[in-house]
Design a protein around this motif. Sequence first.
Motif, PDB file in Angstrom:
ATOM      1  N   ASN A  94       0.563  -0.706   0.069  1.00 50.86           N
ATOM      2  CA  ASN A  94       0.388  -0.173  -0.063  1.00 50.86           C
ATOM      3  C   ASN A  94       0.721   1.197  -0.222  1.00 50.86           C
ATOM      4  O   ASN A  94       0.485   2.395  -0.804  1.00 50.86           O
ATOM      5  CB  ASN A  94      -0.668  -0.150   1.442  1.00 50.86           C
ATOM      6  N   GLY A  95       2.579   1.201   0.082  1.00 49.11           N
ATOM      7  CA  GLY A  95       2.195   2.002   0.336  1.00 49.11           C
ATOM      8  C   GLY A  95       2.749   3.901  -0.269  1.00 49.11           C
ATOM      9  O   GLY A  95       2.109   4.490   0.153  1.00 49.11           O
ATOM     10  N   ILE A  96       2.933   3.029  -1.330  1.00 52.05           N
ATOM     11  CA  ILE A  96       3.092   4.002  -2.744  1.00 52.05           C
ATOM     12  C   ILE A  96       1.868   4.480  -3.181  1.00 52.05           C
ATOM     13  O   ILE A  96       1.698   5.669  -3.370  1.00 52.05           O
ATOM     14  CB  ILE A  96       3.540   3.176  -3.793  1.00 52.05           C
ATOM     15  N   GLY A  97       0.741   3.915  -2.729  1.00 53.64           N
ATOM     16  CA  GLY A  97      -0.685   4.540  -3.192  1.00 53.64           C
ATOM     17  C   GLY A  97      -0.977   5.792  -1.579  1.00 53.64           C
ATOM     18  O   GLY A  97      -1.191   6.776  -2.107  1.00 53.64           O
ATOM     19  N   TYR A  98      -0.332   5.480  -0.330  1.00 50.73           N
ATOM     20  CA  TYR A  98      -0.482   5.949   0.597  1.00 50.73           C
ATOM     21  C   TYR A  98       0.251   8.149   0.308  1.00 50.73           C
ATOM     22  O   TYR A  98       0.324   8.218   0.641  1.00 50.73           O
ATOM     23  CB  TYR A  98      -0.810   5.689   2.344  1.00 50.73           C
ATOM     24  N   LEU A  99       1.743   7.214  -0.098  1.00 54.56           N
ATOM     25  CA  LEU A  99       2.289   8.397  -0.702  1.00 54.56           C
ATOM     26  C   LEU A  99       1.960   9.259  -1.254  1.00 54.56           C
ATOM     27  O   LEU A  99       1.750  10.311  -1.239  1.00 54.56           O
ATOM     28  CB  LEU A  99       4.019   7.788  -1.073  1.00 54.56           C
ATOM     29  N   PHE A 100       1.116   9.033  -2.540  1.00 54.48           N
ATOM     30  CA  PHE A 100       0.817  10.005  -3.268  1.00 54.48           C
ATOM     31  C   PHE A 100      -1.084  10.694  -2.412  1.00 54.48           C
ATOM     32  O   PHE A 100      -1.095  11.007  -3.199  1.00 54.48           O
ATOM     33  CB  PHE A 100       0.292   9.515  -5.023  1.00 54.48           C
ATOM     34  N   LEU A 101      -0.988   9.777  -1.115  1.00 53.56           N
ATOM     35  CA  LEU A 101      -2.209  10.284  -0.845  1.00 53.56           C
ATOM     36  C   LEU A 101      -1.866  11.260   0.091  1.00 53.56           C
ATOM     37  O   LEU A 101      -3.192  11.677   0.385  1.00 53.56           O
ATOM     38  CB  LEU A 101      -2.969   8.797  -1.032  1.00 53.56           C
TER      39      LEU A 101
ATOM     40  N   CYS B 206      -3.889  17.442  -6.354  1.00 56.91           N
ATOM     41  CA  CYS B 206      -4.965  17.075  -7.031  1.00 56.91           C
ATOM     42  C   CYS B 206      -5.007  15.576  -7.712  1.00 56.91           C
ATOM     43  O   CYS B 206      -5.183  14.397  -7.377  1.00 56.91           O
ATOM     44  CB  CYS B 206      -6.110  18.069  -7.224  1.00 56.91           C
ATOM     45  N   SER B 207      -3.948  16.050  -8.388  1.00 59.45           N
ATOM     46  CA  SER B 207      -2.806  15.222  -9.670  1.00 59.45           C
ATOM     47  C   SER B 207      -2.293  13.719  -8.490  1.00 59.45           C
ATOM     48  O   SER B 207      -2.810  12.463  -8.733  1.00 59.45           O
ATOM     49  CB  SER B 207      -2.204  15.275 -10.978  1.00 59.45           C
ATOM     50  N   MET B 208      -1.882  14.045  -7.486  1.00 64.46           N
ATOM     51  CA  MET B 208      -1.413  13.047  -6.797  1.00 64.46           C
ATOM     52  C   MET B 208      -2.544  11.961  -6.298  1.00 64.46           C
ATOM     53  O   MET B 208      -2.357  10.735  -6.522  1.00 64.46           O
ATOM     54  CB  MET B 208      -0.472  13.587  -5.883  1.00 64.46           C
ATOM     55  N   ALA B 209      -3.319  12.223  -5.981  1.00 68.35           N
ATOM     56  CA  ALA B 209      -3.871  11.880  -5.331  1.00 68.35           C
ATOM     57  C   ALA B 209      -5.246  11.048  -6.154  1.00 68.35           C
ATOM     58  O   ALA B 209      -5.379   9.971  -5.939  1.00 68.35           O
ATOM     59  CB  ALA B 209      -5.513  13.092  -4.291  1.00 68.35           C
ATOM     60  N   ALA B 210      -5.568  12.119  -7.449  1.00 66.90           N
ATOM     61  CA  ALA B 210      -6.628  10.786  -8.396  1.00 66.90           C
ATOM     62  C   ALA B 210      -5.503  10.246  -9.173  1.00 66.90           C
ATOM     63  O   ALA B 210      -5.838   8.825  -9.510  1.00 66.90           O
ATOM     64  CB  ALA B 210      -6.162  11.941  -9.353  1.00 66.90           C
ATOM     65  N   TYR B 211      -3.986   9.852  -9.168  1.00 71.42           N
ATOM     66  CA  TYR B 211      -3.561   9.455  -9.470  1.00 71.42           C
ATOM     67  C   TYR B 211      -3.628   7.928  -8.970  1.00 71.42           C
ATOM     68  O   TYR B 211      -3.374   6.838  -9.123  1.00 71.42           O
ATOM     69  CB  TYR B 211      -1.980   9.520  -9.890  1.00 71.42           C
ATOM     70  N   ALA B 212      -3.009   8.410  -7.556  1.00 71.52           N
ATOM     71  CA  ALA B 212      -4.029   6.833  -6.633  1.00 71.52           C
ATOM     72  C   ALA B 212      -5.072   7.000  -6.550  1.00 71.52           C
ATOM     73  O   ALA B 212      -5.135   5.567  -6.632  1.00 71.52           O
ATOM     74  CB  ALA B 212      -3.694   7.396  -5.021  1.00 71.52           C
TER      75      ALA B 212
ATOM     76  N   ASP C  31       9.341  -0.367 -18.931  1.00 71.07           N
ATOM     77  CA  ASP C  31      10.255   0.290 -18.811  1.00 71.07           C
ATOM     78  C   ASP C  31      12.230   0.565 -17.829  1.00 71.07           C
ATOM     79  O   ASP C  31      12.589   0.928 -17.864  1.00 71.07           O
ATOM     80  CB  ASP C  31      10.250   1.521 -20.084  1.00 71.07           C
ATOM     81  N   GLY C  32      10.951   0.026 -16.735  1.00 74.04           N
ATOM     82  CA  GLY C  32      12.425   0.703 -15.512  1.00 74.04           C
ATOM     83  C   GLY C  32      11.552   1.750 -14.694  1.00 74.04           C
ATOM     84  O   GLY C  32      12.711   1.985 -13.715  1.00 74.04           O
ATOM     85  N   CYS C  33      10.327   1.840 -14.996  1.00 72.29           N
ATOM     86  CA  CYS C  33       9.703   3.375 -14.637  1.00 72.29           C
ATOM     87  C   CYS C  33       9.285   2.895 -13.026  1.00 72.29           C
ATOM     88  O   CYS C  33       8.193   1.874 -13.436  1.00 72.29           O
ATOM     89  CB  CYS C  33       8.893   4.596 -15.065  1.00 72.29           C
ATOM     90  N   GLY C  34       9.879   3.724 -12.311  1.00 73.45           N
ATOM     91  CA  GLY C  34       8.967   3.880 -10.677  1.00 73.45           C
ATOM     92  C   GLY C  34       7.797   4.045 -10.819  1.00 73.45           C
ATOM     93  O   GLY C  34       7.332   5.398 -11.815  1.00 73.45           O
ATOM     94  N   ARG C  35       6.814   3.655  -9.784  1.00 71.36           N
ATOM     95  CA  ARG C  35       5.750   4.696  -9.474  1.00 71.36           C
ATOM     96  C   ARG C  35       5.537   6.042  -9.905  1.00 71.36           C
ATOM     97  O   ARG C  35       4.347   6.719 -11.087  1.00 71.36           O
ATOM     98  CB  ARG C  35       5.568   4.085  -8.815  1.00 71.36           C
ATOM     99  N   ILE C  36       6.343   7.014  -9.403  1.00 68.41           N
ATOM    100  CA  ILE C  36       6.954   8.205  -9.265  1.00 68.41           C
ATOM    101  C   ILE C  36       7.494   8.541 -10.468  1.00 68.41           C
ATOM    102  O   ILE C  36       6.843   9.886 -11.154  1.00 68.41           O
ATOM    103  CB  ILE C  36       8.378   8.531  -8.118  1.00 68.41           C
TER     104      ILE C  36
END
Lengths: 296, 294, 437
Positions: free
Chosen positions: A11-18, B105-111, B192-197
Amino acid sequence: MGKFKLFWKNNGIGYLFLTPWLIGILTLTAIPMGASLYFSFTSYDMFNAPTWVGLDNYLSLFSDAKWLQSVKVTLIYVLLGVPFQLAFALFIAVILNKGIGGLRVYRAVYYVPSLFGGSVAIAILWRQIFGGNGLVNNILGKFGFEGINWISTPDTALYTLIILMIWQFGASMVIFLAGLKQVPVELYESAKIDGAGSLKQFFQITLPLITPVVFFNLVMGIIGAFQAFTPAYIVSGGTGGPLNSTLFYTLYLYQKGFTQFAMGYASAMAWILLIVIAFATAIVFATSKKWVYYQG
Amino acid sequence: METSSKEMVKTNSRSKQKREIKKLAIHSFVIALGIVMLYPLIWMVSSSFKQPAEIFNSVSFFPSDWTLENYTQGWAGVSGYTFGLFFGNTLLIVVLAIIGNVIACSMAAYAFAKLDFKFKPIFFTLMLMTLMLPFHVTVIPQYIMFNYLDWINTYYPLILPKFFAVEGFFVFLMVQFIRGIPNELVQAAEIDGCGRIKTYWYLILPLSVPALVTTMIFTFIWTWNDFFGQLLYISDLKLYTVALGLRMFLDSAGESAWGPMFAMSTLSLIPLFGVFIFFQKYLIEGITTGGLKG
Amino acid sequence: MKRSLLLFTMITLAFLLLLGCSSNEDDSNNESSDGGSEEQIEISFSWWGDTGRHEKYNEIIDLFEEAHPTIKVDRQFGGWGDYWDRLTTQVSGGNAPDVVSMHQFYVSDYARRGALHVLNDKVESGELDLSDYPEAALDSGKVGDDIVMVAKGITMPGFVYNTAVFDELGVDYPQSDWTWDDFVDKAYEIKEAIGEDGWAIEDGSGGQLQPLFRYFARQHGQDLFTEEGKLGFEEQVLTDWWTMWDQMRQDGVIPDAATSNEYDGLPLEANMFATKKVALLGLPANQMYLYEEQMAEGEINIVRDPHIDGGPNGEYIEGAYLSITEASPHKEAAAEFIEFFVSNEEAVKIFKTEQGPPAGTEASNTVIEELTPPEKRAVEYIQTTVDLSEPAPYAPEGVNELETLFSDNAEAIAFGQKSVEQAVADFMNEAKSILGE
C-alpha cells in the motif's frame, strides 16, 4: 514489524501519493464536517455553547412547511436543470469540436456566461432580460404578445433560474471538450472508411468513449444543483421570493443559520441533504457499470 | 473516360456546395447562439461607459454620452488603495491556488485511479462526501480553526488548503481522466523500468494535460470569483481582492456606485477571458492522443 | 465540555498542520503581528456602508490615532449584507472586532445572546462620557435595562415626496399631522392623477415589521412586543393593517404583487420613487438628500408617518449605533474610541449626518451649520419628531424568524394565495409558537 513492511509494500506507494489529500481531509475537512454533524443534534445559536437536543432538529424538519417547499424547489431545479444543461453542453461541445473555422473565438464566447460566476452583476442582468420591461418581453411584444414579469411571478421565477443554469453551461462544455480530445483520431478515420455517417460516429465512437466524462459531469451536476445557492441568493436578493418560489434548499439553510441563528437546525438540514445527494449519486454510480466505459 | 471525369467534377462540386451550405448553417447557428450568450456582457460593457443616471433609465444599448469616469472612479478604489493592488493580490492567490490544486489533486487522483491500497473505496467515498455538505455549516468550525492558527487576515486560509487537495471536484475530475489512460501503457512504462513516481511524472501527467488545463482554468476562474471565503478571512484593505473590491461599490443601505461597479467588473473579466483563451489552446492542441492506441 | 474537547482536538491537529506546511509557504503575506513598541495596543472596528462612508470613517479613525498614539485601529468594512455574515462568523469564531456597528434589526440577537458588553458602568462613571445625550437617545441603545449600544447617528422615518412631482400631478402636498384615513384618501387622489403610468405609493403591507407596522400598532396603544418579549399586538390590528393595503392593491392604487417584487431590491436610481412610478415613499429622514441628488427637479420634503386620531404617538428613535463586544480584550480603549467618534468636534464635522445627525446635543449643533439644504431639512425633521418619541422595547430572540413570517404572509395576500383572515390567523399562530407562548 514484518506486518508493517508487508502493508507498506502493498500500500505504501498509494498512500504516498495520497498523503497531501489525507492530511487535508483529516484536518481541514473532517473536523468541520464532524463538528457540523455534532451541531445537528444540538441547539446551537453560534454565540453560546451548543446544547444537546437529540433528534429534535431532524424531526421538526418534516413539519416545517418552508423546508418542504425548499425541497420541492430544489428537486425541480435538479431534475430539469441538470439534464438540460448537460445535453446542451454536450451538443455545443460536439459542434465546436468539429473543427469549424474561428473555433477558438466561438469557444471563448460560449464560455463568457460562466465567467460571470455568481457576480452581483448577474442580478441586474437577469432583470434586464426577464423583467417586465426586459429583453424577452420586448421580443414578445414585437410579435404581439404581452409578457409578464418572469422573475417576479411565482409560477415562472424558478424557470428563469433554470435558464440561468443552462446559460452558464461553460464548465461542463469545457470538460466535455477535454474528454472529446481523448478520443483517438484513428477511430474516426477507420469509421469513415467503413462509411459511418456523423450521427452514427457520434453514437458508436464518441459517446461511448467519453462516458467517463459524461459520468463525471452528471455526478457533479447533480451535486452542484442540489447545493445551488448563489443564483437564487443574488436574483431574489436573498429572500427566495416571490412567494418562496426560488427558495433553494441551501438558501433556506443559510437563512436558518446566518439570519435566524439556528445553526443546529441548519446543520441537520445539511446532513439530510448530504444523505439525499449521496443516495442520488449512489444510484448513478450503481448504474455506471452498465454504461460507463473506461479504455483501460 | 471524359464523361465520367466530368461527372465526377459535377458530383464533387455538388457535394462541395452541400458541404458549404451545411457549414454556413452551422456557422449561423453558432453565431446566433453566441449573441444570446454575449448579450449580458455587451449590456454590462456598455453600461460601464454610461453616466450613472442613464444606466437604469435608458433602454438603449449605446451610451448617449460616453464617459470614462466610471473607470477612473472605480480604479481609484478607496482610501488610496487602487484596483491595481486588488488585481495584484488576486493574481497572487490565484497562481498559488493553481499550483496547489494541480499538484495535490493530480497526486491523489493518480492514487485513486491507478494504484491499489487498503481502504481505497472508503477514502473515495469520503472524498465524494466532502462535496455533498453545504459549506455554510462548515464555515464556522473552519473559521475557529483558522482563527486558532492566527491565520485570519492572511491568505493562508485561501491558499494552503489547496495544497491538501481539499477540492474533491478536481480530484474526481482527474480520476476520471486518468482512469481513461490505458492500463497497457502504464504497465509498459513500468516494465521499462519506470518507478511509480516516474510513471506519474513522465506518463500520467503528460497524458492528463486536458484535465490539468481544465483544473487550471477552473481554479483560476473560481478562485478569482470566490468571494465568501475572501470576505470572511480578509478584512485589511491592503489584502483586498478584486471580488471584495467589487462588493465595495454596492451597499443596499446606502448609495451604490453601479457605474464603477460595472466598469471594474468589465476589467475583472479581462484576465479571466485572457486565461481562458490562452489555456484552451492547450486544451485542444496540447495533446495528441494518437499514440494512445487501446 | 464537549466544545472544549472539540477545540482541543482542533488546536492539536491544526498545530500539526502548521508544523507540516509552514515551510511550504513562506512567501504569503502574513502581516498580522507588528511586534513593535511595548505599550501599543490594537483595537478593531467594523462597519457597513458604501465607499463614501469608508472614506469618512477612515478620516475619523486617522484623527483618533493621531490623538491616541498608543492605539492603532484595525479597520474592517463591507456592504450591509456582507457585514452581518462576517460579524456572525467572527463572533462565533471567537474573533469579534472590539467595536462593532449595531442596528435595531440585529441588536436583540447579539445582546440577548451575550455578545455585547453592557455599558451601564462605563456610562455612569463617566468613563464613556455621554452626558449631553438626550435621555431618549441614550434609552434607544438599551435592551431591557442594559445599555448595549451608543447612537452615532439618529434618524426618524416619515413619508417623503417630491414637490415637482406633486405640482405636476396637481395634487396638494400631504400634511404632517395626517391620519391613516387621510393617507388612504391621498393615495386614491394621487392614483387618479398619475393614471396608468404609476401608483400612489409602494406596497407597505409587508417587508419589515419596522417602522410602518410598528407605528400602526403603537398608535393603537400596543406594540410589536411586550417588555417580556411576547407578541404585543392583537389580531384586529394586523387585520386592519393588511385589509387597508389589500383594498388599495385591489383598486390599483398600489402596485400588484409581481410589480412590487420586481422593484424590490433595485438600486436607488432605479426604484419606483426615483423613477416617478410612485409619488410617496416611506424613508428614514437621513436618506432624503440622496433622492434630492438623484431627481433633477423639485425639493424632497418629508411628513410624519400618518397617525390615528386621538391615539398615542407611534414615534420611537431609530439610528445607527456602536457597541463593544463582550469578547474584546481592550474595552477601555474601545470606549475611548466610541466617545471620540460621537463627540470629538473634528470627528463630528467629518461625520455630519452620515448615518443621521449625531445624537449628542453639542455634536448635533456643531454639525447643523455645515449642512446642505436637504440635509438641514432632514435634521430639523428629526429634531422635531424625536421630541414626540417614546421608548420602544427591543425584540426578543427569534425576531428574524418573525420578520420572515410577517413578510411571507403579507406576500401571500398580495399574490392572492391567502385571504387576509387566513394570513392573520397563520401569522398569529406561528408567531406565538416562535415566541414560546
